[in-house]
Design a protein around this motif. Sequence first.
Motif, PDB file in Angstrom:
ATOM      1  N   ALA A 115       7.684   7.040   2.633  1.00 27.35           N
ATOM      2  CA  ALA A 115       6.659   6.021   2.395  1.00 27.35           C
ATOM      3  C   ALA A 115       6.162   5.350   3.673  1.00 27.35           C
ATOM      4  O   ALA A 115       4.986   4.999   3.772  1.00 27.35           O
ATOM      5  N   VAL A 169      -7.409   2.057   2.182  1.00 25.29           N
ATOM      6  CA  VAL A 169      -6.804   3.249   1.598  1.00 25.29           C
ATOM      7  C   VAL A 169      -7.308   3.368   0.169  1.00 25.29           C
ATOM      8  O   VAL A 169      -7.118   2.465  -0.647  1.00 25.29           O
ATOM      9  N   ARG A 191       0.934   4.309  -2.762  1.00 22.54           N
ATOM     10  CA  ARG A 191       0.859   5.729  -2.407  1.00 22.54           C
ATOM     11  C   ARG A 191       2.004   6.505  -3.067  1.00 22.54           C
ATOM     12  O   ARG A 191       1.814   7.630  -3.524  1.00 22.54           O
ATOM     13  N   ILE A 251       1.227  10.458  -3.707  1.00 23.50           N
ATOM     14  CA  ILE A 251       0.720  10.868  -2.400  1.00 23.50           C
ATOM     15  C   ILE A 251       1.861  11.070  -1.411  1.00 23.50           C
ATOM     16  O   ILE A 251       1.786  11.912  -0.521  1.00 23.50           O
ATOM     17  N   THR A 252       2.909  10.288  -1.591  1.00 21.09           N
ATOM     18  CA  THR A 252       4.094  10.403  -0.740  1.00 21.09           C
ATOM     19  C   THR A 252       5.324  10.117  -1.585  1.00 21.09           C
ATOM     20  O   THR A 252       5.208   9.816  -2.775  1.00 21.09           O
ATOM     21  N   ILE A 291       0.834  -1.199   0.000  1.00 19.16           N
ATOM     22  CA  ILE A 291       0.000   0.000   0.000  1.00 19.16           C
ATOM     23  C   ILE A 291       0.870   1.250   0.000  1.00 19.16           C
ATOM     24  O   ILE A 291       0.585   2.225  -0.706  1.00 19.16           O
ATOM     25  N   ASN A 292       1.968   1.220   0.737  1.00 17.73           N
ATOM     26  CA  ASN A 292       2.888   2.361   0.733  1.00 17.73           C
ATOM     27  C   ASN A 292       3.481   2.578  -0.658  1.00 17.73           C
ATOM     28  O   ASN A 292       3.643   3.722  -1.097  1.00 17.73           O
ATOM     29  N   ILE A 335      -7.215   5.155  -3.451  1.00 20.74           N
ATOM     30  CA  ILE A 335      -6.270   5.881  -4.298  1.00 20.74           C
ATOM     31  C   ILE A 335      -6.872   6.031  -5.686  1.00 20.74           C
ATOM     32  O   ILE A 335      -7.232   5.039  -6.319  1.00 20.74           O
TER      33      ILE A 335
END
Length: 176
Positions: free
Chosen positions: A161, A172, A150, A155-156, A146-147, A174
């Motif tokens: 992360a 989450v 992102r 997002i990051t 998931i990181n 996205i």
Amino acid sequence: MELFFVRHTSVNVPKGICYGQSNVPVCETFEEEAEAVKLMLAGVQFEAVYSSPLSRCRKLARYCGFEDRMVLSDRLKEMYFGEWEMKEWHNIDDGKISLWYEDWINHPAEGGESFRMLYGRVASFIDEIKVADFSNVLIFAHGGVINCARVYAGITTFDKAFDSTPAYGEIVRIKI
């Protein structure tokens, strides 16, 4: 397209153990946690459902009613820690883990993957599904995966992360 990433529920692994791609049991609170996830997903229509093949994700997908629809993808497995799997972090060779801590983004775990390698798997998965004409896609996965998603979505960043890894059972969303 909106991707709904669901992190698996809590695992029954002592704190401080590196478990990555190991198939580990879920906690005895599984049904309570899974029911909360199921309720959060209620009413949303998904054109496609994917899951990591690791048991903790498949079990949650089944509980939520997606057993017959889920497609398993190895690219959704958690980061592979190689020789460090199921070891206590503080018992991993100091020299080897020091190198990893200095550059975990690019330096692989001993016999395993780096975060960038994990990102490559996740990015290729997202690249492949985003060409489909889906509105909502449900994905049962892991915190590291998931990181990566992102990071993919902007997002990051790679270096940030893990500043906000989703909680067990968290969803989450996205947009891609």
